[in-house]
Design a protein around this motif. Structure first.
Motif, PDB file in Angstrom:
ATOM      1  N   ALA A 151       0.826  -1.213   0.000  1.00  0.00           N
ATOM      2  CA  ALA A 151       0.000   0.000   0.000  1.00  0.00           C
ATOM      3  C   ALA A 151       0.854   1.255   0.000  1.00  0.00           C
ATOM      4  CB  ALA A 151      -0.938  -0.016   1.209  1.00  0.00           C
ATOM      5  N   LEU A 152       1.948   1.245   0.755  1.00  0.00           N
ATOM      6  CA  LEU A 152       2.839   2.407   0.780  1.00  0.00           C
ATOM      7  C   LEU A 152       3.478   2.628  -0.591  1.00  0.00           C
ATOM      8  CD1 LEU A 152       4.552   1.937   4.264  1.00  0.00           C
ATOM      9  CD2 LEU A 152       2.915   3.722   3.621  1.00  0.00           C
ATOM     10  N   SER A 153       3.817   1.540  -1.249  1.00  0.00           N
ATOM     11  CA  SER A 153       4.368   1.655  -2.600  1.00  0.00           C
ATOM     12  C   SER A 153       3.324   2.220  -3.558  1.00  0.00           C
ATOM     13  CB  SER A 153       4.847   0.284  -3.083  1.00  0.00           C
ATOM     14  OG  SER A 153       5.262   0.348  -4.428  1.00  0.00           O
ATOM     15  N   ASP A 154       2.098   1.693  -3.458  1.00  0.00           N
ATOM     16  CA  ASP A 154       1.019   2.196  -4.295  1.00  0.00           C
ATOM     17  C   ASP A 154       0.724   3.665  -3.988  1.00  0.00           C
ATOM     18  OD1 ASP A 154       0.820  -0.266  -5.418  1.00  0.00           O
ATOM     19  OD2 ASP A 154      -0.949  -0.891  -4.290  1.00  0.00           O
ATOM     20  N   LEU A 155       0.814   4.037  -2.721  1.00  0.00           N
ATOM     21  CA  LEU A 155       0.561   5.427  -2.327  1.00  0.00           C
ATOM     22  C   LEU A 155       1.553   6.365  -3.015  1.00  0.00           C
ATOM     23  CD1 LEU A 155      -0.893   7.502  -0.490  1.00  0.00           C
ATOM     24  CD2 LEU A 155       0.819   6.966   1.265  1.00  0.00           C
ATOM     25  N   PHE A 176      -8.467   9.796  -5.639  1.00  0.00           N
ATOM     26  CA  PHE A 176      -9.458   8.839  -5.124  1.00  0.00           C
ATOM     27  C   PHE A 176      -8.769   7.546  -4.703  1.00  0.00           C
ATOM     28  CE2 PHE A 176     -12.639   5.501  -5.499  1.00  0.00           C
ATOM     29  CZ  PHE A 176     -13.720   6.068  -4.841  1.00  0.00           C
ATOM     30  N   GLN A 177      -7.807   7.087  -5.502  1.00  0.00           N
ATOM     31  CA  GLN A 177      -7.062   5.881  -5.156  1.00  0.00           C
ATOM     32  C   GLN A 177      -6.284   6.061  -3.850  1.00  0.00           C
ATOM     33  OE1 GLN A 177      -8.382   3.311  -6.919  1.00  0.00           O
ATOM     34  NE2 GLN A 177      -6.402   2.580  -7.597  1.00  0.00           N
ATOM     35  N   ILE A 178      -5.742   7.266  -3.660  1.00  0.00           N
ATOM     36  CA  ILE A 178      -5.021   7.551  -2.414  1.00  0.00           C
ATOM     37  C   ILE A 178      -5.966   7.434  -1.229  1.00  0.00           C
ATOM     38  CG2 ILE A 178      -3.907   9.395  -1.088  1.00  0.00           C
ATOM     39  CD1 ILE A 178      -2.716  10.361  -3.806  1.00  0.00           C
ATOM     40  N   ALA A 179      -7.161   8.024  -1.368  1.00  0.00           N
ATOM     41  CA  ALA A 179      -8.153   7.934  -0.294  1.00  0.00           C
ATOM     42  C   ALA A 179      -8.541   6.484  -0.031  1.00  0.00           C
ATOM     43  CB  ALA A 179      -9.384   8.760  -0.654  1.00  0.00           C
ATOM     44  N   ALA A 194      -8.301   9.269   5.187  1.00  0.00           N
ATOM     45  CA  ALA A 194      -9.093   8.999   3.983  1.00  0.00           C
ATOM     46  C   ALA A 194     -10.162  10.076   3.796  1.00  0.00           C
ATOM     47  CB  ALA A 194      -9.745   7.622   4.082  1.00  0.00           C
ATOM     48  N   ILE A 195     -10.819  10.460   4.881  1.00  0.00           N
ATOM     49  CA  ILE A 195     -11.848  11.503   4.807  1.00  0.00           C
ATOM     50  C   ILE A 195     -11.239  12.809   4.311  1.00  0.00           C
ATOM     51  CG2 ILE A 195     -13.349  12.970   6.230  1.00  0.00           C
ATOM     52  CD1 ILE A 195     -13.977  10.475   7.895  1.00  0.00           C
ATOM     53  N   GLU A 196     -10.058  13.148   4.800  1.00  0.00           N
ATOM     54  CA  GLU A 196      -9.373  14.358   4.333  1.00  0.00           C
ATOM     55  C   GLU A 196      -9.117  14.287   2.829  1.00  0.00           C
ATOM     56  OE1 GLU A 196      -5.782  15.046   6.445  1.00  0.00           O
ATOM     57  OE2 GLU A 196      -6.712  15.013   8.439  1.00  0.00           O
ATOM     58  N   GLU A 197      -8.689  13.123   2.355  1.00  0.00           N
ATOM     59  CA  GLU A 197      -8.375  12.979   0.931  1.00  0.00           C
ATOM     60  C   GLU A 197      -9.637  13.044   0.077  1.00  0.00           C
ATOM     61  OE1 GLU A 197      -5.503  12.929  -0.524  1.00  0.00           O
ATOM     62  OE2 GLU A 197      -4.260  12.872   1.275  1.00  0.00           O
ATOM     63  N   PRO A 212     -19.803  11.451  -6.306  1.00  0.00           N
ATOM     64  CA  PRO A 212     -20.822  10.888  -5.407  1.00  0.00           C
ATOM     65  C   PRO A 212     -20.265   9.795  -4.491  1.00  0.00           C
ATOM     66  CG  PRO A 212     -21.667  11.080  -7.640  1.00  0.00           C
ATOM     67  CD  PRO A 212     -20.202  11.361  -7.721  1.00  0.00           C
ATOM     68  N   GLU A 213     -19.396   8.950  -5.054  1.00  0.00           N
ATOM     69  CA  GLU A 213     -18.836   7.875  -4.233  1.00  0.00           C
ATOM     70  C   GLU A 213     -17.922   8.440  -3.155  1.00  0.00           C
ATOM     71  OE1 GLU A 213     -16.320   3.679  -4.573  1.00  0.00           O
ATOM     72  OE2 GLU A 213     -16.758   4.844  -6.383  1.00  0.00           O
ATOM     73  N   ALA A 214     -17.152   9.487  -3.485  1.00  0.00           N
ATOM     74  CA  ALA A 214     -16.264  10.083  -2.488  1.00  0.00           C
ATOM     75  C   ALA A 214     -17.066  10.633  -1.311  1.00  0.00           C
ATOM     76  CB  ALA A 214     -15.430  11.196  -3.132  1.00  0.00           C
ATOM     77  N   ARG A 215     -18.155  11.361  -1.616  1.00  0.00           N
ATOM     78  CA  ARG A 215     -18.986  11.900  -0.532  1.00  0.00           C
ATOM     79  C   ARG A 215     -19.599  10.773   0.284  1.00  0.00           C
ATOM     80  NH1 ARG A 215     -18.863  17.072   0.708  1.00  0.00           N
ATOM     81  NH2 ARG A 215     -19.558  17.808  -1.341  1.00  0.00           N
ATOM     82  N   TRP A 216     -20.058   9.719  -0.392  1.00  0.00           N
ATOM     83  CA  TRP A 216     -20.657   8.576   0.306  1.00  0.00           C
ATOM     84  C   TRP A 216     -19.620   7.873   1.169  1.00  0.00           C
ATOM     85  CZ3 TRP A 216     -19.703   3.350   0.433  1.00  0.00           C
ATOM     86  CH2 TRP A 216     -20.693   2.546   0.991  1.00  0.00           C
ATOM     87  N   ARG A 217     -18.393   7.767   0.684  1.00  0.00           N
ATOM     88  CA  ARG A 217     -17.335   7.125   1.460  1.00  0.00           C
ATOM     89  C   ARG A 217     -17.085   7.875   2.769  1.00  0.00           C
ATOM     90  NH1 ARG A 217     -16.509   1.923   0.133  1.00  0.00           N
ATOM     91  NH2 ARG A 217     -16.176   1.649  -2.099  1.00  0.00           N
ATOM     92  N   ILE A 218     -17.113   9.204   2.704  1.00  0.00           N
ATOM     93  CA  ILE A 218     -16.924   9.989   3.923  1.00  0.00           C
ATOM     94  C   ILE A 218     -18.005   9.637   4.933  1.00  0.00           C
ATOM     95  CG2 ILE A 218     -16.996  12.313   4.899  1.00  0.00           C
ATOM     96  CD1 ILE A 218     -15.747  13.321   2.281  1.00  0.00           C
ATOM     97  N   ALA A 219     -19.254   9.627   4.469  1.00  0.00           N
ATOM     98  CA  ALA A 219     -20.370   9.304   5.361  1.00  0.00           C
ATOM     99  C   ALA A 219     -20.243   7.887   5.911  1.00  0.00           C
ATOM    100  CB  ALA A 219     -21.696   9.463   4.613  1.00  0.00           C
TER     101      ALA A 219
END
Length: 663
Positions: A151-155, A176-179, A194-197, A212-219
């Protein structure tokens, strides 16, 4: 891992209850306090209980619960570590190995949550050294270390892409992938980060297709991970307001209603469930909506509507429901027949003579193109007279009516003059996707809807998605390769820095390959590889991507064009560079076939053996082998046993031939 940990904890709690009957009362009391949000009082009671007993099992349970409160509810991670450390100190007093292992895992998870990945890896390494190699926690520790490092490599890679493609849709995808990397518990496990991202993505790219998915992910993170129900409710509501045409708006309503339901605010849950049924009749989880609506009506003593909801669930949804979805109604431990018997105890059937009248109303409503009314009548008819011929006719129409009603609702939305352009684009794109799916599968109408998107919203990424979907329909459903090629090229020309452009290049390669335009296919696949990869993580640690597929297809193109040396080089490069590919076994089989054709029997046998070693208990590799190796005339198997027989027989034949030649 989470399931295993919970099983360990459950056995731990049960053991405590057997050894210390008074612990059960404390467990109930602590659980009630946590549910009420009285976390300080709960931790104080647990601390007092731990200090008042010499039973290390009870002490361990108390400290575990304290750690969980700090970790999951108050997010005081340093205190969580202190609690798990208290468990670890009990090792010298004879603490059970499983409890020690669980505390180590949890401590590592807390460090991951804090972003202390080096410390987390050291802790998981301790777990590896403590647990026998055959123990599942030993493997868990190894996997967690691999996941963090990967994950760190992917980040780092996604951060590089975000900088390189700043201001483009590809940068939005990278962010989005980072989040996602931060969100996933099995990767970076930092929901707050993740919420910050996600929030940063929404600010920088408010019109991104994944907004829409990003906002839903935060919730959803606030709801299910951070246990911040009030903030989750507010964010779910914003999803429904900002993206009302998206599938995430439907799930946001579902989650909002469930927050009210689980806190026993049934009268607040009901109107949200009803709104969900009205606005999103094709919601994937509609069976759960019907069931929980019935529960809420039952709790508020509205029995007629409760009966209607339960009957709709029982007769319209349960017969077609995969048992794996029973968890959505908290019945994962029951069979379909047990669920059926339980629901039947709640309801009564209406008189059969109503069926004919209801079917007449249904047919008239559909003829008048009042699909919403027709759907309501069909659901009621199926629920109230399930064993009649009329109900069978209604059931046959139900899936179609659900989709037609969804389209009707979206078209009504498009009449709103105040609708912002991006919502118009989303609605039109959604109409096309509904026409595309079963049971409608009206591909010409789907293309019409997609053409409306590309015509009126050419500057939005939604246009790229519409063109791409049109290309797929032309290629895969209408057998119109020239139109498909035209659609894909337009995606690439008008939206070059998008995910859809990358996928369009790949699909061009697929079309050219099938048309035997091999050089053009190679060029399209090479272009695909040049884009930043968007990985899809599979079971067993494998990663799939369009780049992975494209690089494999390069070998197939050379093979199909009888350029065997080039194909061999391509597949050898593939297995060297794509060590996490789900197509490794397929690559080995191609190499074996090429070597055999070049009379290199020993090398061919070696490659067959490599494929054999990969395939046992490996459905990912087996599925890909069957799919990708269809071009090999000698391998026409469609089941795993036949594939294994093919590989073993070929390897043995080659090895026997080698032995004979040596003699």
């Amino acid at each position: 891992m989470e399931t295993r940990s919970r099983l360990i904890l459950l056995s731990h709690v049960l053991l405590i209850f057997l050894l210390c009957p008074l612990a059960y009362a404390h467990f109930e009391e602590v659980h009630t306090l946590i549910q009420a949000g009285h976390y300080t009082e709960a931790t104080n009671k647990l601390e007092a209980l731990a200090e008042s007993t010499n039973d290390i099992a009870v002490q361990s349970w108390c400290y575990y619960q304290i750690g969980e409160i700090y970790y999951n509810y108050t997010h005081q991670y340093t205190r969580a570590i202190e609690a798990y450390d208290k468990i670890l100190k009990l090792e010298k007093n004879g603490l059970a190995a499983e409890e020690l292992f669980l505390a180590i895992i949890k401590k590592g998870d807390v460090h991951s949550r804090m972003g202390n990945y080096h410390e987390a890896i050291q802790i998981y390494d301790r777990l590896i050294k403590l647990a026998p190699a055959s123990h599942f926690v030993h493997k868990t520790g190894l996997q967690k270390i691999r996941d963090i490092n990967r994950a760190l490599s992917d980040l780092r890679e996604q951060q590089r892409i975000a900088i390189q493609y700043k201001g483009t849709p590809l940068a939005a995808i990278a962010q989005f992938q980072i989040a996602e990397l931060y969100r996933n518990h099995s990767q970076l496990n930092q929901p707050e980060k993740a919420i910050e991202e996600y929030a940063s993505l929404l600010e920088a790219h408010p019109d991104a297709i994944m907004a829409p998915e990003a906002r839903w992910r935060i919730a959803h993170l606030r709801h299910t991970v951070l246990n911040q129900s009030a903030l989750a409710m507010a964010t779910y509501r914003k999803v429904t307001e900002d993206y009302p045409s998206s599938n995430f708006a439907a799930d946001a309503l579902f989650q909002m209603a469930n927050i009210h339901r689980t806190t026993k605010k049934y009268s607040l849950a009901i109107p949200i469930f009803e709104k969900l049924k009205q606005r999103h009749p094709n919601f994937w989880n509609m069976h759960a909506v019907l069931y929980w609506t019935g529960v809420c009506y039952e709790q508020t003593l509205n029995y007629p509507k409760a009966i209607a909801s339960f009957e709709t669930f029982l007769h319209a949804y349960l017969p077609q429901l995969d048992p794996g979805y029973l968890g959505q109604i908290s019945m994962h431990d029951k069979s379909v027949s047990e669920v059926k018997a339980e629901i039947r105890r709640k309801i009564e059937e209406l008189a059969e003579q109503m069926a004919e009248v209801e079917l007449g109303r249904l047919n008239k409503a559909r003829a008048d193109r009042d699909f919403s009314e027709a759907l309501s009548i069909a659901q009621h008819l199926i629920a109230t007279a399930p064993h009649t011929p009329q109900a069978e006719q209604a059931a046959e129409q139900l899936p179609t009516l659900q989709q037609l009603t969804a389209i009707e609702n979206l078209r009504e939305k498009l009449q709103d003059q105040n609708l912002v352009p991006i919502e118009v684009a989303r609605a039109r794109l959604q109409i096309g996707s509904i026409y595309e799916r079963k049971p409608l599968q009206d591909h010409p109408k789907a293309i019409e809807a997609y053409q409306e998107v590309s015509k009126h919203h050419a500057d939005l990424t939604h246009s790229a998605e519409a063109l791409y979907r049109s290309g797929l329909i032309y290629a895969e459903q209408l057998s119109a390769p020239n139109e498909a090629i035209q659609a894909y090229k337009k995606v690439i020309e008008t939206h070059p820095n998008t995910l859809q452009a990358m996928m369009a290049n790949f699909q061009l390669g697929e079309l050219y390959r099938k048309l035997h335009r091999y050089n053009e296919a190679l060029q399209a696949y090479e272009t695909t590889i040049g884009y930043p990869e968007r990985d899809r993580y599979l079971a067993g640690g494998y990663k799939d991507s369009f780049a992975d597929r494209a690089q494999f297809r390069i070998g197939r193109v050379h093979y199909d064009d009888r350029r065997y040396n080039e194909a061999r080089f391509a597949f050898e490069e593939f297995i060297q560079n794509r060590t996490q590919s789900p197509r490794l076994a397929a690559a080995y089989v191609y190499l074996a076939t090429i070597c055999e054709n070049q009379s290199e029997n020993a090398q061919a046998a070696y490659y067959y053996k490599r494929a054999e070693n990969l395939l046992p208990d490996n459905p990912i590799q087996m599925t890909m082998l069957i799919e990708e190796a269809s071009a090999l005339g000698s391998l026409q198997a469609t089941d795993s046993d036949a594939v294994m027989r093919f590989l073993k027989e070929n390897r043995k034949r080659l090895e026997t031939a080698k032995t004979g030649s040596n003699q």
